[in-house]
Write a protein that holds these residues in place. Structure first.
Motif, PDB file in Angstrom:
ATOM      1  N   TYR A  43      10.208  -0.236  40.108  1.00 39.58           N
ATOM      2  CA  TYR A  43       9.959   0.438  41.390  1.00 39.58           C
ATOM      3  C   TYR A  43      10.017   1.956  41.226  1.00 39.58           C
ATOM      4  O   TYR A  43       9.197   2.675  41.794  1.00 39.58           O
ATOM      5  CB  TYR A  43      10.988  -0.045  42.416  1.00 39.58           C
ATOM      6  N   VAL A  44      11.001   2.455  40.417  1.00 33.91           N
ATOM      7  CA  VAL A  44      11.177   3.903  40.303  1.00 33.91           C
ATOM      8  C   VAL A  44      10.311   4.506  39.186  1.00 33.91           C
ATOM      9  O   VAL A  44      10.323   5.716  38.989  1.00 33.91           O
ATOM     10  CB  VAL A  44      12.654   4.294  40.063  1.00 33.91           C
ATOM     11  N   THR A  45       9.605   3.649  38.400  1.00 37.91           N
ATOM     12  CA  THR A  45       8.813   4.147  37.278  1.00 37.91           C
ATOM     13  C   THR A  45       7.331   3.976  37.569  1.00 37.91           C
ATOM     14  O   THR A  45       6.921   2.885  37.982  1.00 37.91           O
ATOM     15  CB  THR A  45       9.158   3.344  35.998  1.00 37.91           C
ATOM     16  N   PRO A  46       6.516   5.015  37.377  1.00 43.44           N
ATOM     17  CA  PRO A  46       5.063   4.843  37.539  1.00 43.44           C
ATOM     18  C   PRO A  46       4.558   3.758  36.587  1.00 43.44           C
ATOM     19  O   PRO A  46       5.007   3.701  35.428  1.00 43.44           O
ATOM     20  CB  PRO A  46       4.496   6.223  37.145  1.00 43.44           C
ATOM     21  N   SER A  47       3.634   2.956  37.046  1.00 44.82           N
ATOM     22  CA  SER A  47       3.232   1.796  36.249  1.00 44.82           C
ATOM     23  C   SER A  47       2.604   2.207  34.918  1.00 44.82           C
ATOM     24  O   SER A  47       2.634   1.437  33.958  1.00 44.82           O
ATOM     25  CB  SER A  47       2.275   0.904  37.038  1.00 44.82           C
ATOM     26  N   ALA A  48       2.089   3.414  34.836  1.00 43.00           N
ATOM     27  CA  ALA A  48       1.517   3.880  33.567  1.00 43.00           C
ATOM     28  C   ALA A  48       2.576   3.988  32.482  1.00 43.00           C
ATOM     29  O   ALA A  48       2.271   3.917  31.287  1.00 43.00           O
ATOM     30  CB  ALA A  48       0.840   5.242  33.768  1.00 43.00           C
ATOM     31  N   LEU A  49       3.862   4.148  32.893  1.00 40.34           N
ATOM     32  CA  LEU A  49       4.941   4.318  31.916  1.00 40.34           C
ATOM     33  C   LEU A  49       5.643   3.006  31.562  1.00 40.34           C
ATOM     34  O   LEU A  49       6.502   2.970  30.681  1.00 40.34           O
ATOM     35  CB  LEU A  49       5.993   5.302  32.459  1.00 40.34           C
ATOM     36  N   TRP A  50       5.324   1.908  32.247  1.00 36.36           N
ATOM     37  CA  TRP A  50       6.019   0.635  32.017  1.00 36.36           C
ATOM     38  C   TRP A  50       5.965   0.223  30.552  1.00 36.36           C
ATOM     39  O   TRP A  50       6.945  -0.195  29.967  1.00 36.36           O
ATOM     40  CB  TRP A  50       5.409  -0.471  32.890  1.00 36.36           C
ATOM     41  N   ARG A  51       4.735   0.378  29.993  1.00 37.29           N
ATOM     42  CA  ARG A  51       4.549  -0.064  28.620  1.00 37.29           C
ATOM     43  C   ARG A  51       5.470   0.701  27.667  1.00 37.29           C
ATOM     44  O   ARG A  51       6.147   0.104  26.817  1.00 37.29           O
ATOM     45  CB  ARG A  51       3.087   0.141  28.210  1.00 37.29           C
ATOM     46  N   ASP A  52       5.541   2.026  27.842  1.00 39.48           N
ATOM     47  CA  ASP A  52       6.427   2.835  26.990  1.00 39.48           C
ATOM     48  C   ASP A  52       7.885   2.428  27.162  1.00 39.48           C
ATOM     49  O   ASP A  52       8.650   2.384  26.187  1.00 39.48           O
ATOM     50  CB  ASP A  52       6.280   4.325  27.338  1.00 39.48           C
ATOM     51  N   ARG A  53       8.259   2.154  28.396  1.00 41.89           N
ATOM     52  CA  ARG A  53       9.657   1.778  28.655  1.00 41.89           C
ATOM     53  C   ARG A  53       9.997   0.451  27.971  1.00 41.89           C
ATOM     54  O   ARG A  53      11.076   0.272  27.449  1.00 41.89           O
ATOM     55  CB  ARG A  53       9.897   1.644  30.171  1.00 41.89           C
ATOM     56  N   VAL A  54       9.049  -0.478  28.015  1.00 45.96           N
ATOM     57  CA  VAL A  54       9.286  -1.785  27.373  1.00 45.96           C
ATOM     58  C   VAL A  54       9.386  -1.609  25.860  1.00 45.96           C
ATOM     59  O   VAL A  54      10.304  -2.131  25.218  1.00 45.96           O
ATOM     60  CB  VAL A  54       8.154  -2.791  27.707  1.00 45.96           C
ATOM     61  N   MET A  55       8.442  -0.833  25.281  1.00 46.58           N
ATOM     62  CA  MET A  55       8.406  -0.741  23.820  1.00 46.58           C
ATOM     63  C   MET A  55       9.528   0.134  23.268  1.00 46.58           C
ATOM     64  O   MET A  55       9.961  -0.056  22.126  1.00 46.58           O
ATOM     65  CB  MET A  55       7.052  -0.195  23.348  1.00 46.58           C
ATOM     66  N   ASP A 101      17.568   2.853  26.916  1.00 48.41           N
ATOM     67  CA  ASP A 101      18.418   2.460  28.031  1.00 48.41           C
ATOM     68  C   ASP A 101      17.661   1.797  29.167  1.00 48.41           C
ATOM     69  O   ASP A 101      18.269   1.310  30.116  1.00 48.41           O
ATOM     70  CB  ASP A 101      19.159   3.686  28.570  1.00 48.41           C
ATOM     71  N   SER A 102      16.337   1.780  29.092  1.00 52.50           N
ATOM     72  CA  SER A 102      15.577   1.222  30.214  1.00 52.50           C
ATOM     73  C   SER A 102      15.844  -0.275  30.366  1.00 52.50           C
ATOM     74  O   SER A 102      15.822  -1.020  29.383  1.00 52.50           O
ATOM     75  CB  SER A 102      14.085   1.431  30.004  1.00 52.50           C
ATOM     76  N   PRO A 103      16.095  -0.741  31.575  1.00 53.96           N
ATOM     77  CA  PRO A 103      16.259  -2.190  31.800  1.00 53.96           C
ATOM     78  C   PRO A 103      15.046  -2.985  31.339  1.00 53.96           C
ATOM     79  O   PRO A 103      15.180  -4.165  31.008  1.00 53.96           O
ATOM     80  CB  PRO A 103      16.425  -2.289  33.317  1.00 53.96           C
ATOM     81  N   LEU A 104      13.871  -2.336  31.305  1.00 59.38           N
ATOM     82  CA  LEU A 104      12.687  -3.072  30.839  1.00 59.38           C
ATOM     83  C   LEU A 104      12.807  -3.390  29.348  1.00 59.38           C
ATOM     84  O   LEU A 104      12.446  -4.482  28.893  1.00 59.38           O
ATOM     85  CB  LEU A 104      11.406  -2.259  31.110  1.00 59.38           C
ATOM     86  N   PHE A 105      13.346  -2.428  28.577  1.00 58.91           N
ATOM     87  CA  PHE A 105      13.583  -2.676  27.149  1.00 58.91           C
ATOM     88  C   PHE A 105      14.627  -3.774  26.975  1.00 58.91           C
ATOM     89  O   PHE A 105      14.449  -4.727  26.214  1.00 58.91           O
ATOM     90  CB  PHE A 105      14.042  -1.376  26.474  1.00 58.91           C
TER      91      PHE A 105
END
Lengths: 212, 184
Positions: free
Chosen positions: A110-122, A182-186
């Protein structure tokens, strides 16, 4: 041998102290925490400088997640190891831990632009996570399984899986202190995969080792 | 029901503290309970009555070796029933790997059905205890079949009481192990 003869022999052995489950598990937990910490401290460089504002909530959140899974797995294992014990609260605790992780991931999205999701996961290096969490969990898994041999599980593989989840959560907790991501997505992807691997190994070993 | 459970919990607590008398009362009270649990479920699986007593004995051994999993806030009955259920499942798995011979084929050589406490045929009883070797065999036999106590057994076999206790404990663990190894 008649059953009453067997009872006489068993009663005569009353003086041999029973092998109690709970104290053995406490010792195993203490050894596990120390072993995981020493392994992580010895094998990984200190955490690099990270954006303090980014890490402020996310860094402690990693420990909330790993400790929630660890506590739920410990409660589950103690119940699986005891004949006739209801899983009840332990099962709810496990769902609770999963809900905390899922909630953290949703908030992050919710707080992260969707363009950055991939970077946060990886993250920076997911392979380091996949390799080190199982390594830090190896000694915990061994000592926890040994302690659980005192148990009497209806399902040895089930108890092995709970022991694996517990060992994996301990290894992940130690790893989290050094991991720069530290991202919860990672956490939700790579920590889950690594701990899941330890859980599967625990189930496979438990199916043989925990028969009684 | 509630009174029975209170007795069992008291005896169990005393037994774990090392009281052999309370332990014997407990096991004697549990044996018929285990037998009824096993028999109820065994009937639908076609388990013979000699096998039922096998499972009862295996369950009593497991209760002994696993009594460290009982915690005093937990009722004894469901704990024992769960152990009995596990041991019944193990026994059925063992049976599943053997060729089933209908009992009619050798009914003539089978002795008449014996009482509740005596389900094992004499040859089977001998078979179980004969898995033990040497001192363990002598000690377990002296205490179970001959009814001697620890002191008498020590004197008769010229062993120390401590050595008798160790041999007894290892013997019981070996008996339990013998049941399990039938499964392999």
């Amino acid at each position: 041998m008649r059953t009453e003869d067997l009872i006489r022999a068993i009663a005569a052995d009353a003086a041999t102290p029973p092998k109690r489950l709970a104290p053995a598990v406490w010792v195993a937990l203490a050894v596990s925490a120390a072993a995981a910490w020493v392994a992580a401290w010895g094998m990984l460089p200190p955490r690099p400088e990270v954006d303090a504002a980014f890490a402020a909530v996310r860094f402690p959140m990693k420990f909330v997640v790993t400790c929630a899974f660890g506590a739920a797995a410990a409660a589950l294992a103690m119940r699986l190891a005891r004949p006739g014990a209801a899983l009840g609260a332990a099962r709810i605790a496990l769902f609770g831990a999963a809900a905390v992780l899922a909630g953290a991931m949703l908030v992050e999205m919710y707080v992260t632009p969707s363009a950055l999701w991939r970077d946060r996961v990886m993250g920076i290096n997911w392979l380091v996570c996949l390799i080190h969490v199982p390594i830090f969990s190896a000694t915990p898994l061994a000592v926890i399984l040994l302690a659980m041999r005192r148990g009497a599980p209806g399902s040895p593989a089930g108890l092995g899986a709970a022991a694996g989840l517990l060992a994996g959560a301990i290894g992940a907790t130690a790893y989290a202190a050094f991991c720069p991501n530290d991202s919860p997505l990672f956490v939700g992807v790579w920590y889950t995969l690594a701990v899941g691997l330890v859980t599967v190994v625990g189930a496979a070993i438990g199916a043989r080792l925990l028969r009684w | 029901m509630r009174e029975r459970e209170a007795d069992w919990s008291d005896w169990m607590a005393s037994a774990i503290a090392g009281d052999a008398g309370a332990y014997r009362r407990l096991l004697s009270a549990l044996a018929p309970f285990v037998r009824s649990v096993v028999r109820n479920r065994a009937a639908s699986f076609g388990l013979a009555s000699a096998d039922v007593e096998d499972v009862v004995q295996e369950t009593l051994l497991a209760i002994h070796l696993k009594r460290g999993t009982w915690d005093d806030s937990q009722p004894v009955g469901p704990w024992v029933a769960a152990i009995a259920r596990n041991k019944l499942i193990d026994a059925l798995r063992r049976k599943g790997r053997r060729v089933h011979v209908p009992v009619e084929d050798f009914a003539e050589v089978l002795p008449a059905e014996t009482g509740d406490d005596n389900g094992l045929r004499p040859d089977e009883a001998e078979k179980l205890i004969s898995v033990l070797k040497g001192r363990q065999h002598e000690v377990v036999k002296a205490i179970s079949v001959d009814g001697a106590d620890i002191g008498e057994t020590a004197k008769k076999l010229s062993m120390s009481e401590g050595a008798v206790r160790v041999a007894l404990h290892r013997g019981l663990a070996a008996l339990s192990q013998a049941y399990r190894s039938f499964r392999e």
